[in-house]
Write a protein that holds these residues in place. Structure first.
Motif, PDB file in Angstrom:
ATOM      1  N   HIS A 438       0.824  -1.214   0.000  1.00  0.00           N
ATOM      2  CA  HIS A 438       0.000   0.000   0.000  1.00  0.00           C
ATOM      3  C   HIS A 438       0.859   1.264   0.000  1.00  0.00           C
ATOM      4  CE1 HIS A 438      -3.505  -2.327   0.280  1.00  0.00           C
ATOM      5  NE2 HIS A 438      -4.218  -1.592   1.119  1.00  0.00           N
ATOM      6  N   GLY A 439       2.020   1.171   0.652  1.00  0.00           N
ATOM      7  CA  GLY A 439       2.880   2.341   0.740  1.00  0.00           C
ATOM      8  C   GLY A 439       3.392   2.823  -0.597  1.00  0.00           C
ATOM      9  N   GLN A 440       3.304   2.002  -1.634  1.00  0.00           N
ATOM     10  CA  GLN A 440       3.738   2.410  -2.971  1.00  0.00           C
ATOM     11  C   GLN A 440       2.712   3.279  -3.673  1.00  0.00           C
ATOM     12  OE1 GLN A 440       6.843   1.887  -4.354  1.00  0.00           O
ATOM     13  NE2 GLN A 440       7.216   1.302  -2.214  1.00  0.00           N
ATOM     14  N   MET A 441       1.482   3.319  -3.144  1.00  0.00           N
ATOM     15  CA  MET A 441       0.467   4.188  -3.735  1.00  0.00           C
ATOM     16  C   MET A 441       0.711   5.607  -3.222  1.00  0.00           C
ATOM     17  SD  MET A 441      -3.033   1.882  -3.643  1.00  0.00           S
ATOM     18  CE  MET A 441      -3.047   1.627  -1.883  1.00  0.00           C
ATOM     19  N   PRO A 442       0.985   6.549  -4.091  1.00  0.00           N
ATOM     20  CA  PRO A 442       1.350   7.909  -3.647  1.00  0.00           C
ATOM     21  C   PRO A 442       0.311   8.553  -2.736  1.00  0.00           C
ATOM     22  CG  PRO A 442       1.799   7.626  -5.991  1.00  0.00           C
ATOM     23  CD  PRO A 442       1.039   6.419  -5.558  1.00  0.00           C
ATOM     24  N   MET A 443      -0.957   8.202  -2.924  1.00  0.00           N
ATOM     25  CA  MET A 443      -2.007   8.854  -2.145  1.00  0.00           C
ATOM     26  C   MET A 443      -2.311   8.141  -0.836  1.00  0.00           C
ATOM     27  SD  MET A 443      -2.781  11.435  -3.996  1.00  0.00           S
ATOM     28  CE  MET A 443      -4.263  11.953  -3.179  1.00  0.00           C
ATOM     29  N   PHE A 444      -1.600   7.072  -0.557  1.00  0.00           N
ATOM     30  CA  PHE A 444      -1.977   6.247   0.582  1.00  0.00           C
ATOM     31  C   PHE A 444      -1.916   7.005   1.901  1.00  0.00           C
ATOM     32  CE2 PHE A 444      -0.720   3.029   3.858  1.00  0.00           C
ATOM     33  CZ  PHE A 444      -1.971   2.461   3.990  1.00  0.00           C
ATOM     34  N   LEU A 446      -2.851   9.807   2.605  1.00  0.00           N
ATOM     35  CA  LEU A 446      -4.081  10.546   2.863  1.00  0.00           C
ATOM     36  C   LEU A 446      -5.103   9.712   3.622  1.00  0.00           C
ATOM     37  CD1 LEU A 446      -4.657  12.428  -0.529  1.00  0.00           C
ATOM     38  CD2 LEU A 446      -3.859  13.392   1.630  1.00  0.00           C
ATOM     39  N   VAL A 447      -5.023   8.395   3.467  1.00  0.00           N
ATOM     40  CA  VAL A 447      -6.051   7.530   4.044  1.00  0.00           C
ATOM     41  C   VAL A 447      -5.476   6.545   5.063  1.00  0.00           C
ATOM     42  CG1 VAL A 447      -7.466   7.694   1.956  1.00  0.00           C
ATOM     43  CG2 VAL A 447      -5.827   5.821   2.190  1.00  0.00           C
ATOM     44  N   ARG A 448      -4.192   6.664   5.344  1.00  0.00           N
ATOM     45  CA  ARG A 448      -3.565   5.666   6.218  1.00  0.00           C
ATOM     46  C   ARG A 448      -4.287   5.550   7.557  1.00  0.00           C
ATOM     47  NH1 ARG A 448       1.401   3.192   7.171  1.00  0.00           N
ATOM     48  NH2 ARG A 448       2.442   4.249   5.438  1.00  0.00           N
ATOM     49  N   ARG A 449      -4.611   6.675   8.149  1.00  0.00           N
ATOM     50  CA  ARG A 449      -5.210   6.619   9.490  1.00  0.00           C
ATOM     51  C   ARG A 449      -6.543   5.872   9.465  1.00  0.00           C
ATOM     52  NH1 ARG A 449      -6.683  11.795  13.408  1.00  0.00           N
ATOM     53  NH2 ARG A 449      -7.460  10.561  15.162  1.00  0.00           N
ATOM     54  N   GLY A 450      -7.409   6.220   8.529  1.00  0.00           N
ATOM     55  CA  GLY A 450      -8.696   5.526   8.434  1.00  0.00           C
ATOM     56  C   GLY A 450      -8.530   4.056   8.085  1.00  0.00           C
ATOM     57  N   TRP A 451      -7.538   3.760   7.232  1.00  0.00           N
ATOM     58  CA  TRP A 451      -7.287   2.374   6.846  1.00  0.00           C
ATOM     59  C   TRP A 451      -6.814   1.563   8.048  1.00  0.00           C
ATOM     60  CZ3 TRP A 451      -2.468  -0.232   6.674  1.00  0.00           C
ATOM     61  CH2 TRP A 451      -2.510  -1.489   6.055  1.00  0.00           C
ATOM     62  N   GLU A 452      -5.903   2.113   8.857  1.00  0.00           N
ATOM     63  CA  GLU A 452      -5.423   1.384  10.020  1.00  0.00           C
ATOM     64  C   GLU A 452      -6.539   1.169  11.040  1.00  0.00           C
ATOM     65  OE1 GLU A 452      -0.645   2.385  10.116  1.00  0.00           O
ATOM     66  OE2 GLU A 452      -2.004   3.571  11.372  1.00  0.00           O
ATOM     67  N   GLN A 453      -7.417   2.154  11.170  1.00  0.00           N
ATOM     68  CA  GLN A 453      -8.551   1.967  12.067  1.00  0.00           C
ATOM     69  C   GLN A 453      -9.446   0.838  11.569  1.00  0.00           C
ATOM     70  OE1 GLN A 453     -10.183   5.927  12.074  1.00  0.00           O
ATOM     71  NE2 GLN A 453      -9.214   6.441  14.034  1.00  0.00           N
ATOM     72  N   ALA A 454      -9.720   0.832  10.265  1.00  0.00           N
ATOM     73  CA  ALA A 454     -10.569  -0.214   9.704  1.00  0.00           C
ATOM     74  C   ALA A 454      -9.938  -1.586   9.835  1.00  0.00           C
ATOM     75  CB  ALA A 454     -10.854   0.088   8.231  1.00  0.00           C
ATOM     76  N   MET A 455      -8.623  -1.649   9.739  1.00  0.00           N
ATOM     77  CA  MET A 455      -7.909  -2.920   9.826  1.00  0.00           C
ATOM     78  C   MET A 455      -7.622  -3.315  11.274  1.00  0.00           C
ATOM     79  SD  MET A 455      -7.020  -4.174   6.702  1.00  0.00           S
ATOM     80  CE  MET A 455      -5.352  -4.845   6.632  1.00  0.00           C
ATOM     81  N   GLY A 456      -7.924  -2.444  12.234  1.00  0.00           N
ATOM     82  CA  GLY A 456      -7.661  -2.755  13.631  1.00  0.00           C
ATOM     83  C   GLY A 456      -6.186  -2.752  13.975  1.00  0.00           C
ATOM     84  N   ILE A 457      -5.386  -1.966  13.267  1.00  0.00           N
ATOM     85  CA  ILE A 457      -3.937  -1.960  13.468  1.00  0.00           C
ATOM     86  C   ILE A 457      -3.587  -0.900  14.502  1.00  0.00           C
ATOM     87  CG2 ILE A 457      -1.689  -1.650  12.373  1.00  0.00           C
ATOM     88  CD1 ILE A 457      -2.999  -2.448   9.734  1.00  0.00           C
ATOM     89  N   GLY A 459      -0.570   0.206  17.877  1.00  0.00           N
ATOM     90  CA  GLY A 459       0.727  -0.010  18.498  1.00  0.00           C
ATOM     91  C   GLY A 459       1.848  -0.259  17.513  1.00  0.00           C
ATOM     92  N   PRO A 460       2.735  -1.194  17.850  1.00  0.00           N
ATOM     93  CA  PRO A 460       3.912  -1.424  17.002  1.00  0.00           C
ATOM     94  C   PRO A 460       3.577  -2.046  15.655  1.00  0.00           C
ATOM     95  CG  PRO A 460       3.787  -3.067  18.745  1.00  0.00           C
ATOM     96  CD  PRO A 460       2.739  -2.038  19.051  1.00  0.00           C
ATOM     97  N   ALA A 461       2.341  -2.510  15.468  1.00  0.00           N
ATOM     98  CA  ALA A 461       1.960  -3.092  14.178  1.00  0.00           C
ATOM     99  C   ALA A 461       1.716  -2.022  13.126  1.00  0.00           C
ATOM    100  CB  ALA A 461       0.710  -3.956  14.335  1.00  0.00           C
ATOM    101  N   ARG A 462       1.674  -0.762  13.538  1.00  0.00           N
ATOM    102  CA  ARG A 462       1.473   0.309  12.559  1.00  0.00           C
ATOM    103  C   ARG A 462       2.704   0.456  11.672  1.00  0.00           C
ATOM    104  NH1 ARG A 462      -1.096   4.756  16.726  1.00  0.00           N
ATOM    105  NH2 ARG A 462      -3.244   3.983  16.673  1.00  0.00           N
ATOM    106  N   GLY A 463       2.455   0.851  10.442  1.00  0.00           N
ATOM    107  CA  GLY A 463       3.549   1.031   9.502  1.00  0.00           C
ATOM    108  C   GLY A 463       4.223   2.382   9.661  1.00  0.00           C
ATOM    109  N   GLU A 464       5.352   2.503   9.049  1.00  0.00           N
ATOM    110  CA  GLU A 464       6.100   3.761   9.087  1.00  0.00           C
ATOM    111  C   GLU A 464       5.464   4.780   8.153  1.00  0.00           C
ATOM    112  OE1 GLU A 464      10.585   5.411   8.000  1.00  0.00           O
ATOM    113  OE2 GLU A 464      10.126   3.265   7.942  1.00  0.00           O
TER     114      GLU A 464
END
Length: 968
Positions: A438-444, A446-457, A459-464
């Motif tokens: 997902h990190g290769q998508m330039p616009m990602f 913009l939506v990372r926070r909502g995506w991590e919430q939806a995925m239940g990610i 703590g340390p499982a969050r991406g850089e």
């Protein structure tokens, strides 16, 4: 003659002799004589036990030598226990016991029959340090020895003799033998007295300490539950805690919602107590009021004053409110040191110290927060292989559509191939690959926070985070253009998909045709399915922007926007729901059919055949056939290929519509409700956003979001059909394999991969004995299915094979109310310890598996002692400061926390945790705090955590999550 001791003037001295009847009954007798309300009782002294055991010695193996090992000692004790259990009372003794029972309880009365280990005196026996010079034995001042012998409640005259011999046999219970070895006592010299006491039918029961067992402060602590006291001491009832300050008289409480008590079921005259439901009107009331707590506290204080040392008492309140004292024993405030024997060291294991500093091992993080609804529980090999193919193909198409270079996608094919993993039958996302892809998508970003919430990610499982404003700016025109083209591309996709469904109806049933169709279908899907995921990406952007504006302009959360998304054009998923409602309306309009469906008396398959054959009219027959033809792939767990849908078993539609028929649901009412909800949402928007211009912008955003949500549901339904077509092909191929004798049943394909099924026909398979392979995998899947589900987010050590690291998987994320990684309970044995958790739901688990671990259980009883002695700490979901677990923790000197809700589900087996036995906290350790371990750790996960979905998905995330399995 066997010594039978009764409560007469001539026998009082004998009843007070602990060497003959044990500390438990001797103490009850002196309390009775002092005027305490102790129920009447009589005893069979230890001399009766001696005679019974002597009579059986010819049947027993020779006594082990003094230097015999533990195995020989335990073997002899097991033989003695078996012989005693199988014995019966001598006729003369049985007659005398019967007479005493009649005098004590009457012909229809009930008694409690309890065993007590009698102190063994001699030159090698540790001396007691209590006020009466008690020797070591059950309920002594030096050692509670609690719970090592058996008790039997609600015993009538017919069951009395059997209860007595079973009490005798408990002298050699495995946990008692191990305990005596631990304490440096000779288990072969155990002697047991048996007390028979009038049964007090308590409606509420308690255990009370005259000192706070955690710190010895003079605060009285009471644990109480509805029903009899076994519910408290065995930690099986729901328990309230009360704290009484004798200096001020103040009473505080920690109460729980009470569902269960223990007692005798209504209408049952005698027998073992069972769990009984607590009346709804009592469930949230304190078991004791303040005055009753003070009365119990004062009773405990009087017992302490009488004996001169802090006390732990048990009692009951009968329906008339009278308090009865059932037992009293000295408190053990400081754990005694175990005898320095080799056997004890073997049993207890080591104690884990503080962690060395360091960041800990590298982790691979896995999550199934938003995939578990699509693939719940344990899935077969067929389902997993198909889901893996879906993710690999569809997300490769997404990345190409979002501007990721084809060369990069090809170079990272290995990541696409492992986006989902198979963790002992459960389907999980491998999060490092999702982050990388997902990190290769330039616009990602913009939506990372909502995506991590939806995925239940969390703590340390969050991406850089890789925020790069120039890259985002360059990508905005592409996203804008793609958004413009998106509606047209979706229409094109849906037309194409409908063509695939039409083509499927023309495919023959020969293996060659089925396989060719399957290959074409998935090849084409891999070139087009990315459009459905682009929809999710755009939806995240739109909802994120709308939520930001709403918060900035009104201070409201995204719930307002979500409410506005109702109404609008009907989507395919909603069409399926309303088609079922329409069918239910037709069924309800035909009285005979309505009755047959609701009463469920007919064979459902036969009833369905009657419907589709036209017996109840052409309209309902056409509607029933039409529903299956159009919506037959939609069912619970419809992405699991081992699960049947109405396509395979159309009569299951009857179970689907039955509640709709019963409720009188109608399509018109459903549409009216939807419109009413939409109106209420618009009214709410007017309240929170009076500015008409801002309101127009928000309405425009929600209109776009509503369209995107409709597309999501349309394509979600297409995905259901895609897996439905695959299921149909695989089941038909399975039927061919069964006809050819290669498999026993068509559904055996559930335990084969897609390629193995197809390979059996086209010559690409590598296994010829598919029956044996199915048997192996089925057995494995059935074993996995018995284990509780793992947590939604976990980490495994990177590097070694997953089969080796999965048993030590570490839970990540919120599991308790105290903090992201903290559970709270009642600290009951002080100290802090860190170590790996051993989640145990069955006390028969090998004690070696708990060695050096922190034991995590729902509750414990004496049968758990093997495990408890091996553990370095204990955490239980039930229990009190006065429970067996708490007492044993203090006795063994290991930190213990009881009454921890959800411990066995929130703490994965093998997770690194820290428990504080004073504060009552259990903390899941992040990787940075976990110690390095030797590579030989092979602890087995036998009872992993059940709970899933512990992380919370916000309303925004819910609105843009595509079936919790297709979120980008």
């Amino acid at each position: 003659m066997t010594e039978l001791v009764v409560t007469t003037e001539t026998d009082e001295d004998v009843l007070a002799d602990a060497a003959r009847v044990g500390n438990k009954f001797a103490r009850q007798e002196v309390l009775r004589r002092a005027g305490f309300r102790v129920p009447e009782f009589f005893c069979l002294s230890a001399a009766a036990f001696d005679e019974a055991l002597d009579a059986l010695r010819p049947e027993l193996p020779p006594l082990p030598a003094d230097d015999a090992g533990r195995e020989a000692v335990e073997a002899w004790c097991a033989a003695a226990r078996a012989a005693l259990t199988a014995s019966s009372l001598p006729a003369e003794l049985a007659e005398r016991v019967g007479k005493e029972f009649a005098a004590l309880a009457g012909p229809d009365g009930l008694v409690a029959v309890r065993a007590c280990v009698v102190p063994v005196t001699g030159p090698d026996t540790p001396a007691g340090d209590g006020p009466e010079g008690e020797a070591v034995g059950e309920d002594s001042a030096v050692d509670p020895f609690a719970g090592m012998s058996d008790s039997f409640l609600y015993i009538d005259e017919d069951g009395l003799a059997d209860a007595v011999v079973r009490c005798w046999a408990s002298a050699f219970n495995p946990q008692a033998v191990r305990y005596r070895i631990l304490r440096g006592l000779d288990p072969l010299r155990a002697r047991v007295a048996v007390g028979v006491q009038r049964m007090v039918l308590g409606t509420r029961s308690f255990v009370a300490f005259t000192r706070d067992p955690r710190d010895g402060s003079p605060r009285r602590v009471v644990a109480a539950a509805y029903g009899i006291g076994e519910g408290v001491v065995q930690e099986r009832a729901d328990i309230d805690h009360f704290f009484h300050d004798p200096a001020t008289g103040e009473v505080s409480a920690r109460t729980v919602h009470k569902r269960w008590s223990m007692g005798l079921p209504e209408g049952v005259a005698s027998g073992a107590p069972v769990l009984l439901p607590v009346a709804e009107e009592l469930a949230d009331l304190p078991v004791l009021d303040d005055e009753q707590v003070r009365a119990v506290g004062e009773l405990a204080a009087r017992v302490e004053e009488f004996f001169g040392v802090p006390q732990d008492i048990e009692g009951a309140l009968t329906e008339d409110g009278v308090v009865h004292l059932l037992q009293a024993r000295p408190m053990v405030l400081v754990p005694p040191a175990p005898a320095p024997t080799t056997d004890a060291a073997d049993v207890t294991g080591g104690v884990t110290g503080a962690d060395p500093a360091g960041d800990g091992p590298a982790r691979v993080y896995w999550g199934n927060h938003n995939i578990t609804e699509s693939f719940p529980g344990v899935s077969g090999a067929l389902t997993f292989s198909q889901s893996r193919e879906f993710y690999r193909r569809s997300f490769a198409d997404l990345y190409r559509r979002m501007g990721v270079p084809d060369s990069w996608v090809r170079d990272n094919a290995h990541r696409l191939a492992r986006m989902v993993g198979y963790l002992e039958g459960q389907v999980y996302y491998r999060l490092e690959d999702w982050h990388a892809l997902h990190g290769q998508m330039p616009m990602f970003e913009l939506v990372r926070r909502g995506w991590e919430q939806a995925m239940g990610i969390t703590g340390p499982a969050r991406g850089e985070r890789r925020w790069a404003a120039p890259a985002v700016a360059r990508a905005l025109p592409r996203l804008a253009w793609r958004s413009v083209l998106h509606p047209w591309q979706v229409k094109s996709f849906l037309r194409w998909w409908d063509q695939q469904m039409a083509e499927a109806e023309t495919v023959g049933d020969s293996p060659e045709e089925l396989i060719a169709f399957y290959r074409r279908l998935w090849e084409r899907a891999g070139e087009r399915w990315g459009v459905t995921l682009v929809n999710s990406f755009i939806a995240l952007v739109v909802l994120g922007a709308g939520s930001t504006l709403l918060r900035r302009w009104t201070g409201e959360g995204p719930q307002v926007l979500v409410g506005l998304m109702g109404g609008g054009r009907e989507n395919r998923s909603l069409e399926a729901v309303r088609a079922a409602m329409s069918l239910a309306e037709l069924v309800a309009s035909i009285p005979e059919l309505r009755s047959a469906v609701l009463e469920d008396r007919s064979d459902p398959e036969q009833l369905w055949q009657q419907i589709v054959s036209g017996r109840h009219g052409v309209a309902v027959a056409d509607a029933a056939r039409g529903y299956v033809a159009r919506y037959g792939d939609r069912a619970l767990h419809d992405l699991k290929l081992e699960e049947a849908t109405p396509r395979q078993r159309p009569w299951t539609v009857l179970a689907l519509i039955r509640p709709l028929v019963r409720q009188g649901a109608t399509v018109a009412a459903n549409r009216a409700d939807e419109q009413a909800a939409a109106r209420r949402a618009r009214e709410r928007l007017r309240e929170v956003c009076p500015n008409p211009a801002q309101r127009a912008v928000l309405l425009g955003v929600t209109s776009l979001a509503r369209d995107l949500a409709r597309i999501r549901e349309d394509t979600r339904f297409c995905r259901t059909q895609l897996f439905g077509l695959s299921r149909d092909v695989m089941w038909k191929l399975g039927a061919e394999l069964a006809r050819a004798g290669v498999l026993d049943d068509r559904l055996d394909v559930a335990d084969l991969t897609v390629e193995e099924v197809i390979g059996a026909f086209d010559g690409t398979g590598t296994v010829t004995d598919l029956r044996a392979l199915v048997g192996l995998r089925r057995g494995q899947r059935e074993r996995w299915a018995k284990n509780p589900q793992r947590p939604a987010l976990l980490g495994t050590t990177a590097g070694p094979p997953l089969a080796r690291t999965l048993p030590q998987a570490v839970a990540v994320g919120a599991v308790g109310a105290a903090g992201d990684d903290v559970l709270r309970g009642i600290g009951s044995s002080g100290g802090v310890v860190r170590g790996r958790a051993k989640v145990v739901l069955d006390p028969s688990t090998d004690p070696d598996l708990a060695a050096g671990r922190i034991l995590v259980a729902r509750e414990t009883d004496p049968g758990w002692l093997f495990l408890m002695m091996s553990a370095t700490g204990m955490v239980v979901e039930r229990g009190t400061l006065l429970s067996h677990t708490a007492i044993t923790g203090r006795l063994l000197g290991i930190p213990t926390v009881v009454a921890v809700p959800g411990a066995t589900t929130g703490i994965p087996d093998g997770a690194w945790i820290e428990i504080d036995g004073t504060a009552g906290t259990v903390r899941l350790l992040p990787p940075s705090e976990q110690p390095a371990e030797p590579a030989t750790d092979t602890a087995t996960t036998t009872d992993t955590a059940k709970a899933v979905n512990t992380a919370t998905t916000t309303d925004t995330a819910k609105a843009v999550t595509t079936d919790k399995g297709e979120t980008i």
